[in-house]
Design an enzyme around this catalytic site. Structure first.
Site, mmCIF file in Angstrom:
data_model
loop_
_atom_site.group_PDB
_atom_site.id
_atom_site.type_symbol
_atom_site.label_atom_id
_atom_site.label_comp_id
_atom_site.label_asym_id
_atom_site.label_seq_id
_atom_site.Cartn_x
_atom_site.Cartn_y
_atom_site.Cartn_z
ATOM 1 N N ASP A 237 76.589 78.646 28.794
ATOM 2 C CA ASP A 237 76.694 80.084 28.511
ATOM 3 C C ASP A 237 77.155 80.825 29.758
ATOM 4 O O ASP A 237 77.493 80.213 30.755
ATOM 5 C CB ASP A 237 75.348 80.619 28.000
ATOM 6 C CG ASP A 237 74.230 80.409 29.027
ATOM 7 O OD1 ASP A 237 74.531 80.008 30.173
ATOM 8 O OD2 ASP A 237 73.050 80.625 28.683
ATOM 9 N N GLU B 152 70.264 73.535 36.311
ATOM 10 C CA GLU B 152 69.869 74.928 36.131
ATOM 11 C C GLU B 152 68.509 75.006 35.424
ATOM 12 O O GLU B 152 68.345 74.508 34.321
ATOM 13 C CB GLU B 152 70.923 75.660 35.285
ATOM 14 C CG GLU B 152 70.512 77.076 34.880
ATOM 15 C CD GLU B 152 71.481 77.714 33.867
ATOM 16 O OE1 GLU B 152 72.460 77.052 33.460
ATOM 17 O OE2 GLU B 152 71.237 78.873 33.498
ATOM 18 N N ASP C 150 75.546 82.660 31.956
ATOM 19 C CA ASP C 150 74.756 82.427 33.162
ATOM 20 C C ASP C 150 75.089 81.080 33.781
ATOM 21 O O ASP C 150 75.200 80.943 34.989
ATOM 22 C CB ASP C 150 73.256 82.464 32.830
ATOM 23 C CG ASP C 150 72.704 83.875 32.982
ATOM 24 O OD1 ASP C 150 73.506 84.774 33.326
ATOM 25 O OD2 ASP C 150 71.499 84.053 32.750
ATOM 26 N N ASP D 212 73.802 75.445 31.756
ATOM 27 C CA ASP D 212 74.001 75.758 30.340
ATOM 28 C C ASP D 212 75.444 76.147 30.066
ATOM 29 O O ASP D 212 76.151 76.603 30.943
ATOM 30 C CB ASP D 212 73.086 76.921 29.922
ATOM 31 C CG ASP D 212 71.625 76.507 29.943
ATOM 32 O OD1 ASP D 212 71.364 75.285 29.878
ATOM 33 O OD2 ASP D 212 70.756 77.397 30.052
#
Ligand code: TTJ
Length: 666
Positions: free
Chosen positions: A517, A442, A519, A515
């Site tokens: 998180d 990513e 996203d 990540d």
């Protein structure tokens, strides 16, 4: 196993020998002595109750887990016969639990359709239990027999009868059979029954056998109310309810689902289906309540029947005009959710995982029965339903034609050597796919670090700039227009969708690195959905992984430690002094190349999660609820929970993975 039957005629010796064979080689009878095998011996018992219900006796199965990991199964059927068997000289009840494959001997006479599901019989459960007790209730009497695996002269005698059949009076209204047993720790170690595993299977059985009541009670967990945890399953609509359940979150083209059934002799077929506004095809089939994940002759027969019935009917009613060509099977199956179940005798399984029905006669049988049944249905169906089905096929046919063009574009991708797209990717120098790894990373900055930090011989890096396309609800030709997806297909070398060929896979580990998180979770979910839909073998072949970057960096003087979750952080913090600095990584991009290598990419120190599909139908549903419209908020779920990432699917277990495991599953 058959040998024993012929060698020993004297009842008891024969009996004991038979069961000891199971002890010696449990794997031969139940596959594994792990947690799966332990559930297998439960299903052996449940199958017996299921058979009785399928033949119209009793309508419920209740399971109860106790604190000592013993478990009971109760039905309200006729009860296992307790009178003395004419040729064997012992009760049927005793034979059922002490002779291998005894089930069949009794089933054929008494049952018109018999599951014979898992098939090794209740004696295997007895053989692998520390103890097993049977209670039969009938005619105002409660009959009891007890077995145990006892040590005699230093040897374990498996499933030995320790208490003869005895009876006492009971409420004359009571009827049925209860079996309670405790899996032997000498076989299964400290494995425990899983409420979730049992619930999932009971739910499936409840869909497949509409109207039958199932319950699971867990006495190990006592809630705030002071009562045990209980879950009940009963679906009056049977497999139609199953289809509705799978289609939750999609928009159906008509309602309710279409349902047909047909019987011929000992053979029975049931089908429920419904089209939605999605494009993928989701057909799930079963034989005698066993999922046939790899399909087989019944599924082939069904597909031919659907195509034939719809084309014949369409012609007859002039819905398909004279100069028009027929629709293809795929046209009719676009956006189709279907459950197909057959009940039959002597089923034969083949395929890599033995989940493909092999009986050749079944194809024509199912095709003929279902072609008639579907035509009958169409002749009585509402116009709206018929219009919706043919409209869907018409649109699909159009899309198919344009997709053919798009696909040749995709195919050409493989031949591209110089392209702006490929410029982003850093390939590895090694030429052995078995050793090679593709990191899908990513973001460009993390991609840059990964390129610098990697092992150039075996690790290729593919940075993703934006979010890849959410393929759910997209047509294949649109999917293939997406740059990120084109890149991935091109990198893997396998092709896509129907053209997918696992043999061309250039990297045997495909690792998604995003990540930790929201996203990142979304990107993982999107990619997994894409692989699930269009490159499923990448997952089933065990090639898809999730990389696990650390969440924290703890620096004390010159010593650096990484924590992969909060629990690990606590542990590390309790071991360091007062002078430390704590950095919380907000993303992969914050790590320099060395750190990224050390924490996330180095095969020796990293931890990876392998993505596995535990249950196709459940995965299907998850994806739909998660990736369908309006599901943004629930997207974390796909990554965090069960079906996609199972405990036993962890590929490389390091200490870190040990910790991750708890958080990922808890
Ligand atoms: C067989 O035909 C005569 C009437 O009883 C039939 C029978 O065996 N029924 C039956 C067996 N109901 N339930 C069982 C059974 C239930 C459990 C929980 C376990 C086993 C091994 C059998």
């Amino acid at each position: 196993m058959k040998d024993n039957d012929t060698k020993y005629n004297a009842g008891s010796i024969h009996v004991l020998k038979g069961l000891d064979a199971v002890r010696k080689r449990p794997g031969m009878y139940i596959g594994t002595t792990g947690v799966k095998g332990m559930h297998h011996i439960l299903w052996e018992i449940v199958d017996n109750s299921m058979d009785e219900i399928l033949n119209g006796h009793g309508n419920s199965i209740d399971i109860e887990i106790f604190k000592d990991n013993s478990i009971s199964v109760t039905d309200k059927g006729r009860g296992i016969p307790v009178d003395i068997h004419p040729t064997e000289g012992v009760s049927a009840l005793e034979l059922v639990f002490t002779t291998l494959h005894a089930g069949g001997k009794f089933n054929n006479k008494n049952y018109s359709v018999s599951g014979g599901l898992h098939g090794v019989g209740a004696s295997v459960t007895n053989a692998l239990s520390e103890w097993l007790t049977v209670n039969v209730f009938k005619g105002g009497k409660k009959y009891t027999m007890q077995f145990a695996s006892v040590v005699e002269n230093g040897e374990i005698i498996s499933g030995k009868k320790i208490k003869d059949l005895y009876s006492e009076d009971c409420d004359p209204k009571l009827r049925g059979t209860t079996v309670i047993f405790k899996p032997d720790v000498r076989v299964f170690g400290n494995e425990e029954f899983s409420f979730d595993t049992i619930s999932k299977r009971l739910k499936e059985l409840a869909f497949l056998n509409g109207g039958v009541k199932f319950s699971i009670t867990d006495n190990r967990v006592v809630g705030e109310s002071g009562r045990a945890k209980v879950r009940k399953f009963c679906y009056g609509g049977g497999i139609s309810d199953f289809v509705l359940h799978l289609n939750e979150g999609k928009t159906p083209k008509y309602n309710p689902p279409i349902y047909v059934e047909k019987k011929q002799g000992h053979f029975a077929v049931e089908l429920a289906f419904q089209h939605t506004d999605t494009y993928a095809e989701s057909v799930f089939s079963y034989v005698n309540d066993i999922p046939t994940t790899e399909g087989g002759t019944h599924e082939t027969g069904f597909k031919s029947a659907l195509t034939r019935a719809l084309n014949d009917f369409g012609r007859a009613k002039n819905i398909i005009k004279d100069k028009q060509s027929n629709f293809t099977g795929e046209d009719y199956r676009e956006g189709l959710t279907a459950i197909l179940t057959v009940k039959m005798q002597n089923m034969q399984f083949e395929g890599q995982t033995k989940t493909k029905l092999g009986n050749p006669e079944v194809k024509a049988l199912v095709e003929n029965l279902l072609t008639d049944a579907i035509k009958d249905y169409l002749n009585k169906a509402k116009k709206d339903v018929i219009d919706a089905i043919y409209e869907k096929a018409r649109v699909a046919a159009k899309a198919r034609e344009s997709a053919a063009k798009a696909k040749s574009v995709a195919r050409n991708l493989n031949n591209m050597t110089t392209s702006a797209l490929i410029g982003k990717m850093a390939n590895c120098s090694g030429k052995k796919p078995e050793l090679n790894e593709l990191f899908i990373v990513e973001g460009d900055s993390a991609g840059g670090s990964a390129k610098q930090g990697r092992d150039r011989a075996t690790q290729a890096i593919l940075p993703l700039r934006g979010k890849p396309l959410n393929v759910e609800k997209k047509k294949i030709e649109d999917i293939l227009k997406n740059d990120e997806i084109k890149l991935i297909i091109n990198a893997l070398g396998t092709g896509f969708g129907r053209e997918f060929n696992i043999n061309n896979l250039k990297y045997h580990k495909v690792i998604i690195l995003a990540d930790a998180d929201q996203d990142g979770a979304h990107i993982r979910a999107i990619l997994m959905t894409m692989f699930f839909r269009y490159m499923r073998e990448l997952i089933t072949g065990g090639h898809l992984y999730i990389g696990m970057p650390p969440l924290y960096k703890i620096t004390e003087k010159n010593k650096i430690q990484y924590a992969y979750d909060d629990e690990e952080l606590k542990k590390i913090l309790s071991s360091v002094g007062k002078n430390y600095t704590l950095q919380r990584y907000k993303g992969l991009g914050e790590m320099n190349p060395e750190q990224l290598w050390e924490t996330t990419m180095n095969p020796r120190t990293r931890s990876l999660m392998r993505v596995a599909i535990d249950d196709n139908a459940e995965a299907e549903r998850l994806i739909i609820t998660l990736m369908g419209e309006g599901a943004e908020l629930r997207r974390e779920y796909i990554f965090e929970y069960a079906d996609f990432n199972k405990e036993d699917s962890f590929a490389e277990t390091t200490k870190k993975a040990e910790n991750k495991r708890k958080t990922d599953n808890g």
